[in-house]
Design a protein around this motif. Structure first.
Motif, mmCIF file in Angstrom:
data_model
loop_
_atom_site.group_PDB
_atom_site.id
_atom_site.type_symbol
_atom_site.label_atom_id
_atom_site.label_comp_id
_atom_site.label_asym_id
_atom_site.label_seq_id
_atom_site.Cartn_x
_atom_site.Cartn_y
_atom_site.Cartn_z
ATOM 1 N N CYS A 46 0.709 -1.089 0.065
ATOM 2 C CA CYS A 46 0.042 -0.152 0.042
ATOM 3 C C CYS A 46 0.888 1.232 -0.024
ATOM 4 O O CYS A 46 0.554 2.368 -0.685
ATOM 5 C CB CYS A 46 -0.770 -0.054 0.964
ATOM 6 S SG CYS A 46 -2.352 -0.948 0.878
ATOM 7 N N ALA A 73 -8.934 1.204 -4.762
ATOM 8 C CA ALA A 73 -8.721 -0.036 -4.084
ATOM 9 C C ALA A 73 -7.860 0.108 -2.763
ATOM 10 O O ALA A 73 -8.075 -0.545 -1.854
ATOM 11 C CB ALA A 73 -8.025 -1.062 -5.162
ATOM 12 N N ARG A 74 -6.786 0.993 -3.015
ATOM 13 C CA ARG A 74 -5.830 1.163 -1.931
ATOM 14 C C ARG A 74 -6.561 1.646 -0.745
ATOM 15 O O ARG A 74 -6.195 1.252 0.468
ATOM 16 C CB ARG A 74 -4.875 2.163 -2.251
ATOM 17 C CG ARG A 74 -3.767 2.215 -1.141
ATOM 18 C CD ARG A 74 -2.870 3.220 -1.643
ATOM 19 N NE ARG A 74 -1.629 3.492 -0.860
ATOM 20 C CZ ARG A 74 -1.879 4.630 0.407
ATOM 21 N NH1 ARG A 74 -3.019 5.323 -0.003
ATOM 22 N NH2 ARG A 74 -1.024 4.793 1.261
ATOM 23 N N LEU A 94 -7.214 -4.934 -4.829
ATOM 24 C CA LEU A 94 -6.128 -4.185 -5.130
ATOM 25 C C LEU A 94 -5.305 -4.944 -6.002
ATOM 26 O O LEU A 94 -4.475 -4.410 -7.006
ATOM 27 C CB LEU A 94 -5.365 -3.780 -3.847
ATOM 28 C CG LEU A 94 -4.233 -2.986 -3.737
ATOM 29 C CD1 LEU A 94 -4.347 -1.785 -4.854
ATOM 30 C CD2 LEU A 94 -3.289 -2.699 -2.593
#
Length: 183
Positions: A46, A73-74, A94
């Motif tokens: 991330c 998504a992160r 992700l």
């Protein structure tokens, strides 16, 4: 004589209960440690994503939807909290969007040659390998715990003592499919 037999059986039962309980605790702790290992690798991933997105933005500004999906998504991963199943779904999303991002990068020769992009892609590739190893370790630990909780005679003490199964870290359908890129 009968008293000694009854006391012997009771002592064996107590030893078995203690042993079974300690075994379940050990398996649960191993599974939690394995999840922690995955968590560390996923946090590292991330942290790399914003750098990767910024590098791609400079070259492929009209790929806004793909970049937005990766960022979304992160954010979903970060906001998933401690719920293991929600976190697993967010991580799978992700992974899928990152594959789409790399597919987009294939269409931009200048981006593929960019040193920052290459370094970030290599770091992410190494992290994905480490995540895969951590997933295997976690799934093995979860399997061992789940077996102990669900099999006889462990199931006799697992439920009353508060032990439960742990979910497996599995790829979802989007991770199994090839990303589609349309221009």
């Amino acid at each position: 004589m009968t008293l000694w037999i009854v006391l012997g059986i009771a002592a064996l039962l107590v030893v078995w209960l203690i042993s079974a309980y300690n075994g379940l605790v050990r398996l649960r702790n191993m599974a939690q440690e394995a999840w922690s290992g995955i968590d560390v690798q996923l946090k590292r991933r991330c942290d790399l994503v914003p750098n990767l997105v910024e590098t791609v933005k400079g070259y492929a500004s009209h790929e806004k939807s793909t970049l937005d999906e990766v960022t979304k998504a992160r954010t979903s991963v970060i906001n998933s909290g401690e719920d293991a199943e929600a976190r697993l779904r967010a991580e799978n999303m992700l992974s899928s969007t990152l594959r789409s991002l790399f597919a987009v990068a294939e269409a931009y020769p200048d981006l593929k040659a960019n040193t920052n992009f290459i370094q970030l892609q290599e770091q992410l590739s190494r992290l994905e390998d480490e995540i895969q190893m951590a997933r295997r370790y976690y799934n093995g630990s979860a399997r061992n715990l789940n077996n102990a909780v669900q099999q006889f005679p462990g199931m006799l003490i697992a439920g009353p003592m508060g032990f439960s199964t742990m979910p497996y870290f599995e790829a979802d359908d989007s991770e199994r499919s090839t990303p589609k890129v349309a221009f």
